[in-house]
Every structure is written in structure tokens, then in C-alpha cells.
Enzyme design. Sequence first.
Site, PDB file in Angstrom:
ATOM      1  N   LYS C  21      27.310  32.804  32.640  1.00 57.82           N
ATOM      2  CA  LYS C  21      27.182  32.077  33.840  1.00 57.82           C
ATOM      3  C   LYS C  21      28.319  30.831  33.752  1.00 57.82           C
ATOM      4  CE  LYS C  21      23.681  28.684  35.757  1.00 57.82           C
ATOM      5  NZ  LYS C  21      22.386  28.659  35.420  1.00 57.82           N
ATOM      6  N   SER C  96      19.581  28.435  39.322  1.00 58.58           N
ATOM      7  CA  SER C  96      20.900  28.402  39.567  1.00 58.58           C
ATOM      8  C   SER C  96      21.856  29.310  39.021  1.00 58.58           C
ATOM      9  CB  SER C  96      21.395  26.953  39.031  1.00 58.58           C
ATOM     10  OG  SER C  96      21.216  26.859  37.591  1.00 58.58           O
ATOM     11  N   SER C 120      15.728  28.248  36.037  1.00 62.36           N
ATOM     12  CA  SER C 120      17.193  28.853  36.785  1.00 62.36           C
ATOM     13  C   SER C 120      17.591  30.367  36.096  1.00 62.36           C
ATOM     14  CB  SER C 120      18.281  27.714  36.260  1.00 62.36           C
ATOM     15  OG  SER C 120      18.334  26.860  37.280  1.00 62.36           O
TER      16      SER C 120
END
Lengths: 471, 91, 422
Positions: C21, C96, C120
Site C-alpha cells: 500500500k 482505504s 481499512s
Amino acid sequence: MRQYETVIGLETHVELATESKIFCSCSTKFGSEANTQCCPVCTGMPGTLPLLNRQVVELAVRAGLALGCTINLQNQFDRKNYFYPDLPKAYQISQLYQPICINGGVDIGGKTIGIHEIHMEEDAASLIHDPFRDCSKVDYNRCGVPLIEIVTEPDFRSAEEVQTYLELLKQRLVYLGVSDCKMQEGSLRVDVNLSVRPVGAEELGTRTEMKNLNSFKAIGRAIDYETRRQIELLEEGGRVVQETRRWDENKDASYAMRSKENAQDYRYFPEPDLPLVSLTAVYVEQLRSNQPELAEAKRARYVAEWGLTDYDAVTITAEKSVAVFFEAVVAQGVPPKETANWVMGQVLRRMKEEESEEIPMEPAALARIIELVLAGKINRTGAVTVFDGVFGGGDVDEFVADHGLEQVSDDGFILFCIDQIMAEQDTVVAEYRSGKEKVFGFLVGQVMRKAQGKAAPEKVNELLKERLNQP
Amino acid sequence: MELTKEMLRHLAKLSRLDEGAAMGMENDLNRILEDMKILESIDISGVDLLTVKEAVSLRPDMVKPSFDRELLLSCAPETDGEGYFVPKAVE
Amino acid sequence: MKSNIFITQVPTEGTKRLAVKDNICTKGVRTTAGSRILEHFVPPYSATAVDRLMAAGWSLCGKTNMDEFGMGSTGETSFFGATVNPVDPSRVAGGSSSGSAAAVALGLCDAALGTDTGGSIRQPAAYCGVTGFKPSYGAVSRWGLIAYASSLDQIGPIGKTAEDCYQVLRDMCGQDERDMTSRALPADFLPEGLNGEVKGLRVGMPRECFGGGLDSEVEAAVRACGAKFSDLGAEVSDCSMPSFSAAVAAYYVIACAEASSNLSRYDGVKYGFRGEGFENLNEMYVNTRDQGFGSEVQRRILLGTFVLSSGYYDAYYKRASAVREVIRREFARLFEEYDLLLMPTTPTVAPRLGESLSDPATMYKADLYTVPVNLAGLPAISVPCGVNRDGLPIGAQLIGGFMKDGLVLNAAYGFQQGGGAK
């Protein structure tokens, strides 16, 4: 005109004498090239985290103990949020809600100044104005250097009291090894909070804060200036505005700093990246029991154990480096009083000449010189020559030999010189023998010259008298 | 708690965001704050926040080599190879 | 890339391909946090988690798309465009960690790293039909993780199965001297291997989690998961979490407060984007941040600034912190009676693109199942437990006691091995 009294409180920032910064392992050394003592942590890069230096905690506790404070065994860091280019994270990690030390006091002679609190925090970067580009350049070397902030109660009533407190504070912190407290290098910074009120009034007046005070003298002048300014303002019917003022050395006046917003709201909240600082009572007691000896204790010891006078003790302990040097020389086994004379005389003279607080001389070297003098191996004049010669380093015995300063106490050599002079100066000898005693000094001088300074004066006196009194 | 446009302007100043954009969020933010009223209904007596935190472990006071200056400055928006430039900071 | 999964792709030949990420720093490889303000930022250091994983033989295959600075529940706040759902491209991938979840679902990597502050990792895993695990707070170093909310953030693995997650966690967990909030792991933190044994495990299903607002198909799938655990020998029963309803409010106060402070460093001085059209320092700050941050980020900064500001700190931040402690204690008491808690990961399946951002207050409320876990620092996993009639994935969430990460992973493994929906 009414009588006013001045009420002053001080906030003093002290740079701690640690090797590395408070939250990272970069060096704290002063004076390096810009941005060469930095890393992602102290430049606030994304994803970085603070790592608390244990020596910072220890020095903060030592300072607190020496200033009579209670140590908060559980204390925490908080973030102080504001924007300025010298603050890379746009928050300073400091302590507000639970500082490490509280409720102390310092006796300045006849009065105690209350210490409200002492807390740990990180220093900000330095900004240099670049006149060519008309912008500011940021150097993060200083960013993250550990500080303690010492906040007093508003207990001062005069510039003299402030001066006494600061001198005492500086001496104590230097003796503790907490900081070198050099205002000229920024390791001691003082902000003055000042207000005035009519004598007898209970309530405090509105106070102003003064910054950029770079010497004890400047602090005194600033206090006088601001007191006058506030009194004049009040006498004219005006009101003092609570503001921060910058002291201008050249103009000998203070000016209100332009504030960008009405009120600065720092939005303090506990630092989530640092768990609680949790100290044990045992830890604190251990530090208390091995605190470095302060100046007051040394003075008492010098007088009691070594028979120095109060004056001597005060002179020697005024600077820690001098006291440490003095003790190291005495530790070599030479008499304290003799050592004290040398230290107060020759050592302080050289330090003044070199404008330095450091003593480059080896304690063993001064001890050796004193030994040689007491043994009659060199005379006092020669000793001073040796002292100056080896002050910056060098071997005493080698220097004595190289410069032929060794005194001869061999009677034969001295008698040889005496006989020669008596032969050369037969008229003077006759004068002495006929009762003119004051020519003795002249004859001693002649013998000393003939001996090229190598003769011990006491021996010359003794042997010359003997010879002269022989028929 | 009602957030007014004036409060939003102040909050934008504090956080160096655009005041106009902030004031435009008045409705959204007030609705969010409305949903936070539920916090008042929870019994928090007996919670001492100071003791909740874990104790920190301390780092030894040792110097390690700093980062290469060139490497740090390679991220800088404006630099002369020695420092970071910003518009004049007013005292 | 049409589905917008990677912000930066890294060509790799390795067999253990790891997608990371984009809020996790990778030395020499652009790291943007999904934001314009770090669009060209190349960190000169890597996160500890990345270093450890590379040393264990994983190879970086790309930096994945995400909601800006971790703030979002759909992937739509990314400066680089939203990642769409791999099952239905008219829907969001979740957030996210949108890109990481989608990459795993599409087999573009063997596992991925996400981060979880309020759900997330777990939520996009649920929406994309993969497995996502949030470790106990302090089990994985946050050094090199671009901070959103410091007391809530954790790096965690996303994989097809719990086994995949276990492999990644094993290679990166453990105390880090560069992160003082990281912890020494207890000896029983992770077993040598997963055995899937769930017999005798006491599983609680809080009744407050099965109330109004919960989609009926999601509820059915999660209850079926509970039934499956029963079949496998676990003792499944009802329980209660009275403060559950206050968790979203406490979370957003604390997260936004910490974020408002963590994001202040993005000021255009030392790295990242510097705004245009300024005449003085203050304008530089404002232009940089106004042009560099998207509106969701700006909204949360304002909210966070508000709850910390003078006069409101006690009523909001301090109170929320106390409520957080109440929730933590409530969980602790439950874990004296239960080994695991079972509840939905999300109240619905993935929403359609463009539906959520216009109503942030409602969007925030959809985090109700995931945020309590972050407030208490507990380990939790989302496992696929079925699909709805349109074939959209549904996730069930298992939560364990503090530092019981191994137990949670093992239970999830047991469920998946025992025929639980993949």
C-alpha cells in the site's frame, strides 16, 4: 506618582549536554556545517517516529532534584501544534499536562524563588535570513537537541534578584553536568515575563513576555526598560497589552512582535507516539544519592578539610572547570594551599588571557611544578616560566632540563660562585665586613648571576653569610 | 455544538487551510458533530487516562551517523545544496 | 490501468510477489499516500515491515492505490482515481486499502500489505472477497508507515486466505527499536503452523451488532458463518457490548485529532508538493495544503483541529479518549468469557461508485463494526463468508483478545479449511 513594584517570572531554556538528540541519534555538537547532523526523524519526514534518549530523562531529574523539585514519576509528552519553518513536524514534542518536575525552589539569599515546573522538550531548527534571495534558509542541525524549560513563579521583584538567580542556576547546572549554559552559544536562553502593579496591590498586572535577551546584562537593561515603559503607560491612563516583545540590543529597547493571529491555540494533546515516562522511586533516589557535588558543598569541604579561606574557596569554585582542575592537582598529593595559590594566580591569569573557560594543562603537570618548587629544585621565577611553557601541554621535567632551569643545591657549585664573586668584589666584601650590611643584597645578586639563575636563593644567602663571616 | 463560519475561518487559520473551502464545509461538519453527541451518554467515571498508557523504553545516549545531507536535500522543493529555502519568516 | 490498482508498478521476477500500500515507505520507490502532496516523493528509507519482508524473500511488485492518507472508505478520495471493485466495476473496492485488496482478488500478487486505522484492511477485503487481517496494536512496527492516526494505525496483510495472511505476518511482526509503541510479542503470539482447530473455542456474537441498518443478506451470511463454527465444534452464543454504539464517534474524534497534527508536517518546506502563486510564507503554507490535499482530508483536518482546540478539548478529545477506555475494558471483560467475537465486517456489500462522498456523516457510520477494534488495539480478521444474490462478496469479522493474533488466524484458517466460503 504612585509607587510601583515590578513582578517578574522567568522561563529559561537549557540545552542538555547529551551526545545525541532527544528523539534520534544525531549528534548535538555545536557549530557544524548546515544540515550535516540530521536524519529523517529530526527533519520530520513521513513515517518517522521519536525515540526518547534516556540521558535526557536523567539530566532532567538531576536538575529537578538540585532545584528542590518533586519528580513526577509518571510524566508524559504532549504535542504543541503550530506552523513555523523551524518546526519540521509543525508540532513540538514538549510536556504540558504532566511535566517531569514540579514545585521546587531556589534560595537566592534571603529569599526563595519558586520553581513552578521543569519539563523536557525538543529544540527547533535555526533560520538564517538570506539577503540576496530575500528569503530564509533552514538548518535542522539544532532541531531535536534536548532542552529542559525551567519555569519560575512570578517571585522576582528586581533585576538584581534575577541576576543572582541566573548566576546560581547556571553554576548549579554546570556543576551537575546538565548543560554548559553558554548564552553566547544558545545553550541557555531566558525569556522574561514582567508586569507592574501599585505597591500593596494583591492582583498581578498584565504581563508582557520579552525574548532575544542574549546576556545577563541585556536582561537587566530589558527589565529596567520594560518596567519604565509599563509604568509610563499606566500613568498616562493606558493599559498594558499582553504581548511578546523582542529586545533589540542596539536600540536598547523592546518592540512588540508582529503576531499573525489574535490568539495562538497550541492544541496540546498527549503524544501518541511515545508511551508514558514511568520512573521508579528507586531510580530517583539513586540519582539523588550520586548527584555530582555542587559548588556550595565543595566550598564547605575546601574550608573544612583543607583549611582554605572562604575567599579562596569562592574564587576557585566560581567556575566548575577551575574547581575540577584544582581537585585533580591536589589529588596528585601536593598541598592544597600551595595549589590554591597557583590556581588563583597563574591559572586564572592564563584563562583570562586566553578568554577561555577551558584549562588545557594537565593537572599532573602543575602538581610536578609545585613539587619541584617545594623541593627547591627550581625557584619561583623559574617555576612561572615552566608553567607558561607547559600550560598548553608538554612535560615539566623535559622543559626544566631544556631551559636549564634546574636549581643547584650542590654546596660545592655555590661556594665556587661565591668564592669567585668575593674575589672579584673584594672592595664590597671589605665594606660588608666593616659593618655595611646592606651591600649583602648586591653580593647575593652577583652570585645568582654568576650561577646563571641555577642557585637556590636560600642556599646562596646561607653560604654567602657563612663565607663573609669567616675571617 | 454548532460550528459557525467564523469558527471555521479560525480553524482554517490554525491548520493553514483555505478559509473559503473550510467555510463551505459548515453543513457536513455540523452533521458529523451532531453524531458525536452520543459520547456524552457514556459513563466515564472511574477512567484515569494517565495510568492507561504503557511505559516507554528508553534509547541509550549514543551518536549514530547522520543521514547524508545530499540525500535529505534531494527531497527538498527549494535548496542550495546546504539548506532548505522558504519565503522570509517574519518574527 | 483501468482498474487503477497500482500507483507505481515495480517489475519483479520473484515468486513471492508482494503489493505494498502506498502509505508504506519503500526506499527509492515513489510513495504517495494516495495524495498530490506526495505525488513525487521518493523516500530515502524503507518501513521496517518492508525491510523484514524483503529479507524473508518477498519481492515488491508495486505500490497500491488507496484513499488519500488512509482517509476514506471507498477508494474514491485517491488523487490518482478510484480503484474499482474487481467483482463489479460499477462499485467501489472499499478503502482505504483499495488497491491492495483488488490486487489480491485479481491475482496480481501473492499477498499484499494494507493498513488499518478504522477498518481499512478488513472492509476492502470484505468488499473484494479476500481475507484481510489487522494485527494487535504494537505487533507490527509503524516505522516508515505514513501516519494517519498514530494510536490506531497498524500495517497488516491481505491475502486470498488466512494462511497467506499468516505467512506475511510471521515475516514482519515483532518489536522494533525504532518504534516505541511497538511491543515485545508474547511467546504464544503465533503458532509454528496453523492447524485450524476450533473445537471448544467460545465464540460470542454481540447482539448490538445485528440491529437495524444491517443488510439482511449480509446478516444471513454472517449468521451462517456462526453456524459453521458451531458445526466445527466451537461454542457459539449471544453476548452484549453496551458501548458499541459510541465507537464511531470516539473513533472519528481521536483519529481526526491525531491526523490533524500528523498532517501538519506537509507544509511544502522540506519535501513533497509546494503550492503555486504565493507571495509570502503564510500563503505558501495555505496554497500548498489547499492545492495538495483533497477535500476529505481537509474536512478531517478541520474536524481534528476543532476537537483539540481551546474550549472544546475536554468535551471532545478528552471525553472520546475516556470512552475509548470504556470500550477497551468492555472488550477485555468479554474476552474473559469468550475467545473470539463474531460480527459482520460491513453493514452492506460494496456501494456503487459516486454514492458515498457527498454524505460523509452517513459514510462514517458504515464503519461501525471495524472501528471498535482499532480503539481497543485488538487483532481482527475479515474472511469471505458468502456472496449476495448479485454475486457481491460478504465478509465476516473475527476479533480476538489483545495479542491473540495466532488464535484469530487459526480460527479463520479452520473456518476456511472446513468449507467456509472462500
